[in-house]
Design an enzyme around this catalytic site. Structure first.
Site, PDB file in Angstrom:
ATOM      1  N   LYS A  44      38.103  57.452  49.541  1.00 13.76           N
ATOM      2  CA  LYS A  44      37.105  57.926  50.510  1.00 13.76           C
ATOM      3  C   LYS A  44      37.788  58.119  51.872  1.00 13.76           C
ATOM      4  CE  LYS A  44      32.250  56.546  50.914  1.00 13.76           C
ATOM      5  NZ  LYS A  44      31.351  55.377  51.011  1.00 13.76           N
TER       6      LYS A  44
HETATM    7  O1  G3P Z   1      28.622  53.786  52.062  1.00 14.66           O
HETATM    8  C1  G3P Z   1      28.275  55.015  52.646  1.00 14.66           C
HETATM    9  C2  G3P Z   1      26.850  55.025  53.114  1.00 14.66           C
HETATM   10  O2  G3P Z   1      25.998  54.956  52.000  1.00 14.66           O
HETATM   11  C3  G3P Z   1      26.541  53.906  54.072  1.00 14.66           C
HETATM   12  O3  G3P Z   1      25.293  54.157  54.581  1.00 14.66           O
HETATM   13  O4  G3P Z   1      23.974  54.114  56.682  1.00 14.66           O
HETATM   14  O5  G3P Z   1      23.571  52.392  54.902  1.00 14.66           O
HETATM   15  O6  G3P Z   1      25.672  52.297  56.265  1.00 14.66           O
HETATM   16  P1  G3P Z   1      24.600  53.180  55.666  1.00 14.66           P
END
Ligand code: G3P
Length: 216
Positions: free
Chosen positions: A83
């Site tokens: 990633k």
């Molecule tokens: O891992 C990538 C993404 O899904 C993270 O989203 O906004 O929950 O930190 P968030």
């Protein structure tokens, strides 16, 4: 649409895999920090629990560093996907890693142009962030819909991985607009399967059955 878990918590993945609905896992530096322990050991364990793609994010921000780190991450297991963030260096790293046959998930995508560039650079996945756009009053799902529409119009095979999912409705909407994958916290997966009327209905079935058996 395939369902991924967005977590570095091995126990959550182990529990969810038993349900037969988990196609992959995504992690990020925040999730890894939260999990604690040895990141490589966690990734190796996740890769053994789930046959599908396991996204592991680089920490480096320069292209050479990303490529070097990406090679190390990819060597952990065959299903590790590297990633990288959508930056100029991330694009160069994507281009170089993809040429080496290493699959890349380009993350932190917040507008369609970023997704288009990531696909052109050779990304296997792009991760448009839904929840973080909603958090600032924008419509995160419309980004996913735009990317899906553009990729389909252009015959782009890079997979759209809806990320930053905050609740079950995000999952449903991502499926409705044609995302290839939705990655979600285990909490959201559990919310997806639960409904109070399901619980009440099951309780009623069991009570009625027991009542009848009592009269037998
Ligand atoms: O891992 C990538 C993404 O899904 C993270 O989203 O906004 O929950 O930190 P968030």
């Amino acid at each position: 649409m395939r369902l991924f878990l967005d977590t570095a918590d091995v126990s959550e993945v182990r529990e969810a895999v038993a349900w037969g609905v988990v196609d992959g896992v995504t992690t990020n530096p925040t999730l890894m920090a939260r999990a604690g322990g040895d990141p490589e050991a966690i990734l190796r364990e996740l890769a053994s629990l789930v046959a599908g793609p396991i996204s592991a994010e680089v920490i480096a921000t320069d292209a050479d560093g990303m490529v070097e780190e990406g090679r190390r991450l990819a060597a952990i297991a065959d299903n590790i996907v590297v990633k990288v963030p959508i930056t100029p260096a991330g694009l160069e790293a994507t281009h170089r890693l993809a040429r080496e046959g290493i699959k890349v998930n380009v993350t932190l995508v917040f507008q369609p142009g970023q997704a288009l560039l990531a696909a052109r650079a050779g990304a296997a996945f792009v991760s448009p962030f839904v929840g973080r756009l909603d958090d600032i009053g924008e419509d995160g799902i419309s980004l996913v819909a735009d990317v899906v529409e553009i990729f389909r119009a252009q015959g782009i095979t890079t997979q759209v991985l809806a990320a930053s999912i905050r609740h079950p409705q995000h999952v449903i909407e991502a499926a409705r607009v044609g995302a290839d994958i939705a990655t979600m916290p285990f909490k959201v997966l559990k919310q997806l399967v639960q409904h109070p009327l399901t619980d009440a209905g099951l309780e009623r079935f069991l009570k009625d059955w027991q009542a009848a058996r009592g009269r037998v």
